[in-house]
Design an enzyme around this catalytic site. Structure first.
Site, PDB file in Angstrom:
ATOM      1  N   ASP A 147      38.175  47.674  29.240  1.00 51.01           N
ATOM      2  CA  ASP A 147      39.600  47.336  29.056  1.00 51.01           C
ATOM      3  C   ASP A 147      40.053  46.125  29.864  1.00 51.01           C
ATOM      4  O   ASP A 147      41.236  45.872  29.963  1.00 51.01           O
ATOM      5  CB  ASP A 147      40.469  48.554  29.387  1.00 51.01           C
ATOM      6  CG  ASP A 147      40.876  48.634  30.848  1.00 51.01           C
ATOM      7  OD1 ASP A 147      40.045  48.334  31.713  1.00 51.01           O
ATOM      8  OD2 ASP A 147      42.034  48.993  31.100  1.00 51.01           O
ATOM      9  N   GLU A 148      39.112  45.377  30.397  1.00 48.93           N
ATOM     10  CA  GLU A 148      39.493  44.384  31.400  1.00 48.93           C
ATOM     11  C   GLU A 148      38.602  43.150  31.294  1.00 48.93           C
ATOM     12  O   GLU A 148      37.389  43.279  31.126  1.00 48.93           O
ATOM     13  CB  GLU A 148      39.259  45.064  32.749  1.00 48.93           C
ATOM     14  CG  GLU A 148      39.886  44.471  33.923  1.00 48.93           C
ATOM     15  CD  GLU A 148      39.401  45.211  35.177  1.00 48.93           C
ATOM     16  OE1 GLU A 148      39.494  44.611  36.231  1.00 48.93           O
ATOM     17  OE2 GLU A 148      38.898  46.345  35.080  1.00 48.93           O
ATOM     18  N   ASP A 197      44.273  43.283  31.510  1.00 48.39           N
ATOM     19  CA  ASP A 197      43.905  44.679  31.772  1.00 48.39           C
ATOM     20  C   ASP A 197      44.797  45.587  30.916  1.00 48.39           C
ATOM     21  O   ASP A 197      46.024  45.494  30.979  1.00 48.39           O
ATOM     22  CB  ASP A 197      44.109  44.982  33.263  1.00 48.39           C
ATOM     23  CG  ASP A 197      43.534  46.328  33.655  1.00 48.39           C
ATOM     24  OD1 ASP A 197      42.771  46.376  34.625  1.00 48.39           O
ATOM     25  OD2 ASP A 197      43.851  47.330  32.998  1.00 48.39           O
TER      26      ASP A 197
HETATM   27  P1  TTP Z   1      41.749  51.060  34.639  1.00 47.41           P
HETATM   28  O1  TTP Z   1      42.089  49.743  34.035  1.00 47.41           O
HETATM   29  O2  TTP Z   1      41.418  51.117  36.095  1.00 47.41           O
HETATM   30  O3  TTP Z   1      42.962  52.072  34.444  1.00 47.41           O
HETATM   31  P2  TTP Z   1      43.883  52.282  33.189  1.00 47.41           P
HETATM   32  O4  TTP Z   1      43.683  51.237  32.140  1.00 47.41           O
HETATM   33  O5  TTP Z   1      43.752  53.690  32.712  1.00 47.41           O
HETATM   34  O6  TTP Z   1      45.333  52.171  33.825  1.00 47.41           O
HETATM   35  P3  TTP Z   1      46.075  50.828  34.334  1.00 47.41           P
HETATM   36  O7  TTP Z   1      47.296  50.724  33.457  1.00 47.41           O
HETATM   37  O8  TTP Z   1      46.431  51.113  35.758  1.00 47.41           O
HETATM   38  O9  TTP Z   1      45.124  49.684  34.160  1.00 47.41           O
HETATM   39  O10 TTP Z   1      40.543  51.727  33.858  1.00 47.41           O
HETATM   40  C1  TTP Z   1      40.362  51.561  32.461  1.00 47.41           C
HETATM   41  C2  TTP Z   1      39.778  52.823  31.856  1.00 47.41           C
HETATM   42  O11 TTP Z   1      38.551  53.163  32.504  1.00 47.41           O
HETATM   43  C3  TTP Z   1      40.662  54.040  32.010  1.00 47.41           C
HETATM   44  O12 TTP Z   1      41.619  54.157  30.967  1.00 47.41           O
HETATM   45  C4  TTP Z   1      39.674  55.170  32.022  1.00 47.41           C
HETATM   46  C5  TTP Z   1      38.420  54.574  32.612  1.00 47.41           C
HETATM   47  N1  TTP Z   1      38.267  54.995  34.025  1.00 47.41           N
HETATM   48  C6  TTP Z   1      37.468  56.105  34.310  1.00 47.41           C
HETATM   49  O13 TTP Z   1      36.872  56.702  33.407  1.00 47.41           O
HETATM   50  N2  TTP Z   1      37.361  56.528  35.623  1.00 47.41           N
HETATM   51  C7  TTP Z   1      38.020  55.902  36.661  1.00 47.41           C
HETATM   52  O14 TTP Z   1      37.919  56.330  37.833  1.00 47.41           O
HETATM   53  C8  TTP Z   1      38.843  54.755  36.351  1.00 47.41           C
HETATM   54  C9  TTP Z   1      39.592  54.028  37.449  1.00 47.41           C
HETATM   55  C10 TTP Z   1      38.929  54.353  35.029  1.00 47.41           C
HETATM   56 MG    MG Z   2      43.571  49.220  32.644  1.00 52.66          MG
END
Ligand code: TTP
Ligand code: MG
Length: 353
Positions: free
Chosen positions: A102-103, A8
């Site tokens: 991203d995952e 992630d």
């Molecule tokens: P996530 O992996 O949930 O969050 P993140 O990568 O920003 O942070 P973390 O380090 O905690 O993993 O989500 C990935 C991307 O998806 C995030 O950068 C933006 C998008 N996203 C949205 O657009 N709306 C949302 O509510 C969430 C949770 C994520």
């Molecule tokens: Mg993330």
């Protein structure tokens, strides 16, 4: 014994913006909608120290962190980085299940890289991602799929966490149930009220006790806490639904305003996005969701096989009436697609949490 890695990216959209604009690197920043009432997609870790989070309104975020810099998103750039990280994964295995841009889950059980060490493979993948994109990723490694996902959060950002087979039992005992994918706020509160907070509490329950109270998900939760997750990585995920939503610049309980937005904006947009899926698979269900001014979110769905404005408006009306016409902040509409075998999908349209 299987070996899963969950990767992630760290504050993904924000990390891309910080990479491309060094002025953003050392200030609290977030990716946001352009209007005063838009919601944030994500925030960098500096902003998170102030409590700023994904899905928070710009307004609320600014109250918590007045110096927050909010920049608009650049989806094509995030997609490009996503393609690059998937290219890295495919160097190590063909068994890749992307969950979002991203995952992803990887199954490296049979990978010959790094003498079969999933821990070393995860380290190499993170290093390769950094070389290719200039962005950091975190990883979770575990012999059970859902634990790999939970593990990738443990040492964020730019870290990894390994759960070995002999550690699984202890890890689950002390695992806060809210961390288990599928346990949202509503389920967590219900569990809490029953005195169930950690994996060990669920282990001590009978399965039927949970299925009686939580339906099918109760069984899933019980099995997860016994360390049972029979799922492998699904390399070809089938989309179950398509949805669109909109946030109002001011909360409103006027049905005519809500209906006009549904019919004039949301419906054409959903149709545009879903037209290919509808042609290929057909519609199983229609659904409407409403988020009220107090952030309570509710949804309602019904079986229907065409995208019909009246059916959607009726669902909307029923929801508004049931919640006594509280002012509405956001509405969304969604179609559930028939699965490829043309049987009815088993899953609900919305996570009610
Ligand atoms: P996530 O992996 O949930 O969050 P993140 O990568 O920003 O942070 P973390 O380090 O905690 O993993 O989500 C990935 C991307 O998806 C995030 O950068 C933006 C998008 N996203 C949205 O657009 N709306 C949302 O509510 C969430 C949770 C994520
Ligand atoms: Mg993330």
């Amino acid at each position: 014994m299987r070996k899963f890695i969950h990767i992630d990216m760290d504050c993904f959209y924000a990390a891309v913006e910080m990479r491309d604009n060094p002025e953003l690197a050392n200030v609290p920043m977030a990716i946001g909608g352009n209007s005063h009432r838009g919601v944030l997609s994500t925030a960098n870790y500096l902003a998170r120290e102030f409590g700023v989070r994904s899905a928070m309104s710009n307004y609320q975020a600014k109250k918590l962190c007045p110096n927050l810099v909010i920049v608009p998103g650049r989806m094509p750039v995030y997609k490009e980085a996503s393609v690059q990280i998937r290219a890295v994964f495919s160097k190590y295995t063909d068994l890749i299940e992307p969950l979002s841009l991203d995952e992803a889950y990887l199954d490296v059980t049979d990978s010959r890289h790094c003498a079969g060490s999933a821990t070393l493979i995860a380290e190499k993948i993170r290093a390769d991602i950094f070389d290719a994109t200039g962005l950091t990723a975190s990883a979770g490694v575990a012999p059970i799929k859902f634990l790999a996902k939970i593990a990738s959060d443990e040492n964020k950002p730019n870290g990894q966490f390994v759960i070995t087979p002999s550690e699984v039992g202890d890890f689950i005992d002390t695992l806060a149930l809210k961390k288990i994918p599928g346990v949202g706020k509503v389920t967590q509160q219900k569990l809490q009220a029953m005195g169930l907070a950690y994996g060990k509490d669920i282990k001590a329950c009978e399965e039927h006790f949970l299925t009686q109270r939580f339906g099918k998900f109760g069984g899933v939760l019980w099995r997860r806490c016994q360390g049972i997750d029979e799922r492998g990585v699904e390399t070809h995920r089938v989309r179950k639904s398509v949805g669109v939503e909109t946030t109002f610049s001011e909360d409103t309980s006027e049905f005519e305003i809500l209906k006009a937005r549904l019919v004039n904006d949301l419906l054409p947009e959903l149709n545009r996005r879903a037209v290919n899926h509808i042609q290929e698979r057909g519609i199983a269900k229609l659904g409407v969701k409403v988020k009220f001014f107090d952030f309570q979110q509710v949804s309602k769905e019904c079986q229907f096989d065409v995208l019909d404005a009246n059916v959607l408006c009726n669902l909307l009306n029923e929801l508004l009436a049931r919640y006594r016409h509280k002012p509405v902040r956001l509405i969304g509409i969604q179609i559930g697609l028939l699965d490829s075998k043309h049987s009815q999908p088993q899953l609900g349209l919305f996570d009610l949490d």
